[in-house]
Design a protein around this motif. Structure first.
Motif, PDB file in Angstrom:
ATOM      1  N   ALA A 186       1.813  -3.415  -2.692  1.00  0.00           N
ATOM      2  CA  ALA A 186       1.465  -2.823  -3.992  1.00  0.00           C
ATOM      3  C   ALA A 186      -0.037  -2.585  -4.105  1.00  0.00           C
ATOM      4  N   CYS A 187      -0.807  -3.308  -3.332  1.00  0.00           N
ATOM      5  CA  CYS A 187      -2.272  -3.129  -3.350  1.00  0.00           C
ATOM      6  C   CYS A 187      -2.711  -2.161  -2.258  1.00  0.00           C
ATOM      7  N   GLY A 188      -1.777  -1.463  -1.679  1.00  0.00           N
ATOM      8  CA  GLY A 188      -2.130  -0.410  -0.744  1.00  0.00           C
ATOM      9  C   GLY A 188      -2.076  -0.799   0.725  1.00  0.00           C
ATOM     10  N   ALA A 189      -1.777  -2.063   1.035  1.00  0.00           N
ATOM     11  CA  ALA A 189      -1.739  -2.469   2.448  1.00  0.00           C
ATOM     12  C   ALA A 189      -0.504  -1.886   3.137  1.00  0.00           C
ATOM     13  N   GLU A 190      -0.639  -1.667   4.432  1.00  0.00           N
ATOM     14  CA  GLU A 190       0.523  -1.327   5.233  1.00  0.00           C
ATOM     15  C   GLU A 190       1.077  -2.665   5.712  1.00  0.00           C
ATOM     16  N   VAL A 191       2.262  -2.987   5.275  1.00  0.00           N
ATOM     17  CA  VAL A 191       2.796  -4.324   5.539  1.00  0.00           C
ATOM     18  C   VAL A 191       3.946  -4.242   6.536  1.00  0.00           C
TER      19      VAL A 191
END
Ligand code: ARG
Length: 585
Positions: free
Chosen positions: A157-162
């Motif tokens: 949700a904070c933009g990381a590629e997880v």
């Protein structure tokens, strides 16, 4: 408190203070970052409070006097300010902020209600669940799973590629134990013909083995022998191993599906443990490790405050840490990460300290980006979970009984027709109850899971939050029935200036920042806590302010729009922590 406005007012305070310092012939200036902003203890004292104590010395005046002097210089075109003793307190412009909020909702944009981008461009791998294939998932896994799943969603949700990964520990003597028992007494039984979920079937043989070993300790030696055969690639043992692992893993995947947990990749210990061994032999050559007198490969970590640790046994076989060294390297080559988070129980804290330190010594510079998200034990109030005696709190059984309890509740309230599909709703309520209860406590703490409490509809629970979503949804349905959409009056945000409404608005503006904080601290309980504050603020609003029956249609429209905003944030936040949203219940 919404960071955006806090920053604006810090700046204004700094300007006013600097003007005052200048006027008093003080050459020193105050930086915006030095300004301390507090939240006043009561809402009638305003939205922000700035203490003046720190300036008393430089200005040779009392803090209250300074507060008054600052007020005179303060730019208050977007709010009001009051001196309250030694504080300058700010009352934000409610109508303006409400307008901003509703504009975003009405336009269907997330804007500042939506998600932050603090981790944009970062690649984060999250390892969680990581079961062994000798028995089914238990209550501890349920805690692990939702911690891993929710933190992954929050980071994304904070933009990381997880990348969510799971390592299946599918080899070792404990796996051979269930295999051995089945081999000796299985007599061609299968999960299908026994009508048992396949991972439970495997688990029963593990329990069986432990019973055998109490009567005759020799079976322990037989299990070791089976492991040696497996390591040599013995055909029969390998076939048995494949069959039983498939049963175990397929069964677990059903549970993952049920709880909304998923993985982007599975790693198998059987495929990585040899890589670890090669790495250790390399380290031995380089002199990072040494051979003990009995021939085992060791590392001395006493300088790190840890012990001497065996990395390869004297017979050359791998141990737990060997495979983790291999797996970490393999993962980095597979998907170069900026951070790798291991969600694993706190009893393995030592293991991960040693692992990270060994990888660092081996020269992997990414070793500093490894993180152990450690969590405490979870027990039922009745007693401890124990797997060996077969009294483990099985994940599926627990889910079934929560679902059954939720179903009874729906029946006793005679809500079966109203909810449409009682089974489906009960399952979702059960998940909401479980996940919220597990996440509301911070991960590091041991906890008791109380099924009855988790399902309670009033209190700090998942079902309570789900109920709030259903209540708002039902209200919006009613509203759309009574108003043709083109007849909806334009929303007038200035109508939302009451205390209860203001509290909701402030809380909504906190959302974005809350998600960023949860990601930063890798702590899902922050989102759970936020949801509880939102529900409290909404309840008060709902109780104090008639919505559909407001005195005036314009007021009804404004309050409905605010309720929509709450629903938007509620849905989003529930999703982040794995609580199913329900529009009826
Ligand atoms: N399967 C292990 C256990 O049950 C946990 C694995 C944790 N992950 C890891 N990379 N070591 O204890």
């Amino acid at each position: 408190m919404f960071v955006h406005y806090k920053e604006i007012w810090k700046q204004k305070l700094a300007d006013a203070l600097n003007a005052l310092l200048d006027e008093n012939g003080v050459t020193k200036t105050v930086a915006t970052s030095d300004i301390v902003a507090e939240i006043p203890p009561q809402s009638d004292m305003g939205d922000l409070g700035f203490p003046m104590f720190a300036y008393a010395k430089i200005l040779h005046k009392g803090p209250s006097q300074i507060a008054q002097a600052v007020l005179a210089k303060l730019d208050t075109d977007t709010g009001a300010a009051k001196g309250m003793g030694p504080y300058v307190n700010i009352f934000l412009n409610r109508a303006e902020i409400a307008g901003e909020l509703l504009k975003e909702v009405v336009l269907g944009k997330q804007g500042r209600l939506g998600r932050p981008d603090t981790l944009k461009g970062k690649r984060i791998m999250v390892e969680f669940s990581s079961p062994n294939t000798n028995k089914p998932l238990h209550l501890g896994h349920l805690r692990n799973d939702i911690l891993g799943e929710s933190i992954s969603r929050i980071l994304a949700a904070c933009g990381a590629e997880v990348r969510k990964v799971c390592i299946i520990n599918d080899r070792g003597v404990h796996i051979c134990k269930s295999m051995l028992a089945y081999h000796l007494y299985g007599e061609g039984k299968t999960p299908e013909n026994e009508g048992i979920k396949s991972d439970h079937f495997v688990g029963q043989w593990y329990v069986h083995f432990n019973r055998m070993s109490k009567e005759d300790p020799v079976v322990e030696e037989k299990a070791q022998e089976m492991l040696r055969k497996w390591e040599r690639g013995d055909e029969n043992v390998t076939a048995l191993w494949k069959k039983m692992n498939e049963w175990a893993i397929n069964g677990m995947k059903e549970t993952y599906k049920r709880t909304g947990v998923s993985f982007d990749a599975y790693y198998f210990e059987s495929e990585t443990y040899l890589l670890g061994r090669a790495e250790i032999l390399k380290g031995l050559e380089k002199g990072i490790f040494y051979r003990s007198d009995d021939g085992a490969v060791m590392i001395d970590l006493s300088a790190e405050g840890l012990d001497k640790k065996v990395l390869l046994r004297k017979d050359g076989t791998s141990i737990y840490i060997t495979q983790d060294i291999g797996t970490a390297i393999f993962r980095y080559e597979d998907w170069a990460f900026d951070r790798l988070i291991y969600v694993v129980g706190s009893e393995q804290r030592y293991h991960f300290k040693a692992l990270f330190s060994i990888l660092d010594k081996l020269g992997y510079e990414w070793a500093k980006n490894l993180y152990h998200l450690s969590y405490g034990m979870v027990n039922l109030p009745e007693g401890k979970m124990k797997s060996r005696e077969g009294t483990v709190v099985d994940a599926d059984d627990l889910l079934d009984s929560l679902k059954e309890m939720a179903l009874q509740e729906i029946k006793s309230k005679e809500r079966e027709d109203a909810v449409g599909n009682p089974e489906e709703i009960a399952e979702k309520v059960a998940l909401g109850a479980l996940h919220y209860y597990l996440l509301q406590v911070s991960a590091a703490k041991d906890m008791l899971f109380n099924p009855k409490e988790s399902l309670s509809f009033n209190g700090n629970t998942g079902p309570y939050l789900q109920y709030m979503g259903a209540r708002i949804s039902s209200m919006l349905r009613k509203a759309s029935l009574s108003q043709a959409s083109d007849a909806i009056p334009a929303v007038q945000p200035e109508l939302l200036s009451g205390d209860a409404e203001w509290d909701v608005i402030k809380t909504l503006f906190d959302y974005n920042n809350t998600v960023a904080e949860a990601a930063d601290k890798m702590d899902s309980s922050i989102v759970a806590g936020y949801l509880y504050s939102l529900s409290k603020a909404f309840s008060r609003f709902y109780h104090d302010c008639p919505i559909l029956n407001a005195e005036h249609p314009d007021l009804a429209a404004a309050r409905l729009a605010l309720s929509k905003a709450v629903l938007f944030v509620l849905k989003d936040a529930l999703q982040l922590i794995g609580i199913p949203f329900l529009d009826v219940m």
